[in-house]
Design a protein around this motif. Structure first.
Motif, mmCIF file in Angstrom:
data_model
loop_
_atom_site.group_PDB
_atom_site.id
_atom_site.type_symbol
_atom_site.label_atom_id
_atom_site.label_comp_id
_atom_site.label_asym_id
_atom_site.label_seq_id
_atom_site.Cartn_x
_atom_site.Cartn_y
_atom_site.Cartn_z
ATOM 1 N N LEU A 192 -9.445 8.761 -7.995
ATOM 2 C CA LEU A 192 -9.497 7.972 -6.749
ATOM 3 C C LEU A 192 -9.951 6.547 -7.053
ATOM 4 O O LEU A 192 -9.388 5.573 -6.544
ATOM 5 C CB LEU A 192 -10.457 8.624 -5.747
ATOM 6 C CG LEU A 192 -10.693 7.836 -4.447
ATOM 7 C CD1 LEU A 192 -9.433 7.836 -3.584
ATOM 8 C CD2 LEU A 192 -11.863 8.409 -3.649
ATOM 9 N N THR A 231 1.723 -3.359 4.390
ATOM 10 C CA THR A 231 1.065 -2.167 4.937
ATOM 11 C C THR A 231 2.099 -1.288 5.637
ATOM 12 O O THR A 231 1.791 -0.591 6.594
ATOM 13 C CB THR A 231 -0.071 -2.532 5.919
ATOM 14 O OG1 THR A 231 0.477 -3.373 6.945
ATOM 15 C CG2 THR A 231 -1.213 -3.247 5.235
ATOM 16 N N VAL A 287 -4.941 -0.557 -3.920
ATOM 17 C CA VAL A 287 -5.458 -1.266 -2.735
ATOM 18 C C VAL A 287 -5.707 -2.733 -3.087
ATOM 19 O O VAL A 287 -5.275 -3.646 -2.377
ATOM 20 C CB VAL A 287 -6.749 -0.593 -2.212
ATOM 21 C CG1 VAL A 287 -7.468 -1.498 -1.221
ATOM 22 C CG2 VAL A 287 -6.414 0.743 -1.549
ATOM 23 N N THR A 290 -1.637 -6.961 6.915
ATOM 24 C CA THR A 290 -0.592 -6.598 7.883
ATOM 25 C C THR A 290 0.046 -7.860 8.466
ATOM 26 O O THR A 290 1.273 -7.952 8.607
ATOM 27 C CB THR A 290 -1.194 -5.743 9.019
ATOM 28 O OG1 THR A 290 -1.760 -4.565 8.444
ATOM 29 C CG2 THR A 290 -0.140 -5.350 10.036
ATOM 30 N N TYR A 297 -13.158 -6.272 -1.265
ATOM 31 C CA TYR A 297 -13.361 -6.091 0.179
ATOM 32 C C TYR A 297 -14.391 -7.106 0.706
ATOM 33 O O TYR A 297 -14.228 -7.665 1.793
ATOM 34 C CB TYR A 297 -13.815 -4.661 0.478
ATOM 35 C CG TYR A 297 -12.680 -3.678 0.705
ATOM 36 C CD1 TYR A 297 -11.500 -4.066 1.354
ATOM 37 C CD2 TYR A 297 -12.783 -2.344 0.306
ATOM 38 C CE1 TYR A 297 -10.467 -3.161 1.575
ATOM 39 C CE2 TYR A 297 -11.750 -1.434 0.531
ATOM 40 C CZ TYR A 297 -10.592 -1.853 1.164
ATOM 41 O OH TYR A 297 -9.568 -0.954 1.395
ATOM 42 N N HIS A 326 -7.376 -5.398 5.673
ATOM 43 C CA HIS A 326 -6.122 -4.695 5.988
ATOM 44 C C HIS A 326 -5.348 -5.416 7.092
ATOM 45 O O HIS A 326 -4.115 -5.511 7.051
ATOM 46 C CB HIS A 326 -6.415 -3.253 6.426
ATOM 47 C CG HIS A 326 -7.058 -2.423 5.355
ATOM 48 N ND1 HIS A 326 -7.631 -1.192 5.597
ATOM 49 C CD2 HIS A 326 -7.231 -2.647 4.031
ATOM 50 C CE1 HIS A 326 -8.127 -0.704 4.466
ATOM 51 N NE2 HIS A 326 -7.905 -1.568 3.513
ATOM 52 N N GLN A 327 -6.084 -5.930 8.103
ATOM 53 C CA GLN A 327 -5.403 -6.636 9.202
ATOM 54 C C GLN A 327 -4.755 -7.923 8.699
ATOM 55 O O GLN A 327 -3.638 -8.268 9.095
ATOM 56 C CB GLN A 327 -6.403 -6.930 10.329
ATOM 57 C CG GLN A 327 -6.742 -5.667 11.128
ATOM 58 C CD GLN A 327 -7.934 -5.833 12.052
ATOM 59 O OE1 GLN A 327 -8.766 -6.722 11.858
ATOM 60 N NE2 GLN A 327 -8.040 -4.962 13.049
ATOM 61 N N MET A 362 0.801 -1.227 0.000
ATOM 62 C CA MET A 362 0.000 0.000 0.000
ATOM 63 C C MET A 362 0.834 1.279 0.000
ATOM 64 O O MET A 362 0.269 2.372 -0.003
ATOM 65 C CB MET A 362 -0.954 0.002 1.190
ATOM 66 C CG MET A 362 -2.097 -0.982 1.035
ATOM 67 S SD MET A 362 -3.340 -0.700 2.296
ATOM 68 C CE MET A 362 -4.595 -1.868 1.810
ATOM 69 N N LEU A 409 -11.538 -3.491 7.157
ATOM 70 C CA LEU A 409 -10.720 -3.643 8.364
ATOM 71 C C LEU A 409 -10.074 -5.029 8.420
ATOM 72 O O LEU A 409 -8.857 -5.167 8.628
ATOM 73 C CB LEU A 409 -11.603 -3.407 9.598
ATOM 74 C CG LEU A 409 -10.866 -2.932 10.849
ATOM 75 C CD1 LEU A 409 -10.170 -1.605 10.589
ATOM 76 C CD2 LEU A 409 -11.845 -2.793 12.017
#
Lengths: 542, 35
Positions: free
Chosen positions: A292, A236, A300, A217, A203, A213-214, A72, A210
């Motif tokens: 965007l 990330t 992303v 990570t 997504y 992304h976790q 990212m 959330l």
């Protein structure tokens, strides 16, 4: 895969684009219609035309695939694309370009620079850079699109190149910039829908933003040692400061493309297509949201492909992208591979149209500018005369650009393609940006300053591409031939993008030379900066 | 923030959204302005 449905979708798309091309042809009566679409394009159409020309397959597949590798951290480029490429571009460059360009009756970017500094050399030198360098960028887009078409429609690569080239050239040649803008609006809309769906479905597949992304990570624990050694700290996190990957992300990807966009001739000419600065104020709204949804989503989703491939095949995206033919990872395969394996079949069709639209909308803008650089800027009758048939001349210029681009698409080695886009953006920024920005905002800028800046910027870029910047020098092979090694200097010079050195050098040259040389005559300055916006001569109301 | 621990990354994510918001706000405020 339902081949019949696929061909029906492609046929409908081709028919829609051809119909818009014919509409543009029926409305292209004058040189100004061909060059700046009559100068009264609707702001929404202008914003979609700007955005879809800006975003090509290399942004979605190439840089999206790079996000699969770097993670990212590429979102800094999305921020630059929106804040610099739309907000600063429209508000501080676009509106001023429209006023000065209209006051000088300039209809191409080289003509704008030439008239602002009252120099035929500047016009022809800028046009020569475009005519030589832009086919390289156009060929990169063409090759990416044709390879994709080869895979999805199962047609021969050479046939795909010719079909793409002839189809795009047909509506640019007949409809001029109106043909480009009308088809861009359709293609931009398809791209917006395709990318919005891609974000929502990705997504949703990974349990929401959330959780996704976790999970990404958490993958840092599985980072291969070979990537960590180059500064990778997870998908990330930013790469380690001043590491090899940090230089690639910050200098080549974020700065090279993020700043380079301000000096792209095919985008600058879009400012001249609207009636007044009010239209550009309105276009900012659509432009910001559009970009965007393009690079924001591509980067992303590109990063999140790591989570999908880890959950399904137990590999990170880079390892999942190994090309069976070569046995080596290929980041350009990450996005198509993800779409084909993670998304439903109907979406692969939508995404195919998204990529074809992205390629065609960029190619049409490139062909148009290559053609006008040759016909209007390089082969221009002496001032005061007009060509006997300017429309025919413009169309012949486009044919010349088309032939060069197609030839390059057949001849270029695969290795040079990845850097062609960055090369063009970097060279444009170093050669044009100081003279262009000073021409808009600094009345003390002189002809000698602009010429010196353009020469220093282009020469420095070329030198670094040939001798120090490893991605460029290894592909071009000049350093290897002359000195027996791919690049002259060691790290970090091998990963420092030419724009980092060439743009500051050409900027300083612009200022220093301007301060010690004769200012531009006051009469020209008065004409440049008078407030009045004139309707472009020869504009027909839409 | 946003499930992303590195502030350099979640800041970039937020700035993308904010800069798009800036474009929308600017266009709305200057909708009828000729400057």
């Amino acid at each position: 895969m339902n081949s019949a449905l696929l061909y029906v979708i492609v046929a409908l798309y081709v028919a829609a684009v051809a119909g818009l091309g014919y509409l543009a042809y029926s409305r292209t009566k004058s040189d100004k219609d061909y060059l700046i679409a009559g100068g009264n394009v609707h702001p929404v159409l202008m914003a979609l035309a700007y955005g879809s020309t800006f975003i090509s397959t290399s942004a979605i597949v190439g840089f999206g695939g790079n996000a699969g590798l770097f993670g990212m951290s590429l979102l800094w480029l999305t921020f630059a694309n929106i804040f610099v490429g739309i907000f600063l571009a429209f508000v501080f460059f676009g509106k001023k370009t429209l006023v000065v360009g209209r006051n000088l009756d300039a209809q191409t970017f080289p003509e704008f620079l030439g008239r602002r500094y009252h120099s035929a050399f500047i016009q022809k030198y800028a046009a020569a850079i475009i005519a030589i360098a832009m086919p390289l960028y156009a060929a990169a887009v063409m090759i990416g699109a044709s390879r994709f078409l080869e895979q999805t429609l199962r047609i021969n690569y050479n046939v795909a190149v010719l079909v793409f080239a002839v189809f795009v050239a047909a509506y640019v040649m007949t409809g001029g910039l109106k043909g480009v803008v009308y088809t861009d609006a359709l293609q931009g809309t398809i791209m917006f829908v395709g990318m919005a769906l891609l974000l929502v479905m990705t997504y949703a597949k990974l349990g929401g933003p959330l959780a996704a992304h976790q999970a990404l990570t958490g993958l840092a624990a599985k980072l291969p040692e070979s990537l960590a050694a180059k500064g990778h700290q997870g998908w990330t996190s930013m790469p380690a400061f001043l590491s090899e990957y940090w230089w690639v992300v910050v200098s080549t990807i974020v700065m090279g493309v993020g700043i380079g966009v301000l000096a792209q001739p095919q985008l600058i000419v879009r400012y001249l297509t609207v009636k007044s600065p009010r239209e550009l104020n309105r276009a900012v709204v659509v432009g910001g949201i559009f970009i965007l949804m393009m690079t924001g989503v591509a980067f992303v989703v590109g990063a999140l492909t790591n989570v999908y491939f880890d959950q399904t095949v137990g590999k990170i995206s880079l390892m999942a992208s190994v090309d069976p033919a070569t046995g080596k990872p290929n980041v350009d395969r990450i996005i198509p591979l993800y779409i084909n394996s993670a998304m439903p079949v109907w979406f692969t069709y939508v995404f195919m149209l998204t990529l074809i639209s992205a390629a065609m909308s960029t190619l049409s803008g490139q062909f148009h500018v290559i053609g006008t650089s040759i016909s209007r800027d390089l082969y221009q009758p002496k001032s005061g005369q007009t060509a006997r048939d300017p429309l025919l001349l413009n169309r012949l210029g486009l044919v010349a650009g088309l032939v060069i681009t197609v030839w390059l698409s057949f001849k270029l080695p695969a290795g040079i393609i990845a850097v062609a886009t960055a090369i063009f953006f970097g060279v444009c920024a170093a050669a044009f940006l100081p003279a262009y920005a000073a021409g808009l905002y600094w009345k003390r800028a002189t002809r000698a300053g602009a010429i010196a800046s353009m020469l220093v910027g282009s020469a420095t870029s070329l030198f670094m591409l040939m001798f120090t910047y490893a991605k460029g020098s290894a592909s071009l092979g000049v350093a290897q031939a002359l000195f027996g090694k791919p690049a002259l200097f060691a790290f970090p010079w091998t990963v420092v993008d030419p724009i980092v050195i060439a743009l500051p050098l050409s900027s300083v040259t612009m200022v220093v030379v301007s301060l010690v040389t004769e200012p531009v005559e006051q009469g020209l300055l008065n004409r440049c900066f008078q407030k009045k916006i004139l309707a472009p001569a020869g504009a027909a109301a839409e | 923030m946003l499930g992303i621990p590195d502030p350099q990354i979640w800041l970039a994510y937020l700035l993308c959204l904010l800069s798009a918001g800036l474009c929308v706000a600017y266009g709305a405020v200057k909708w009828n302005s000729h400057d």
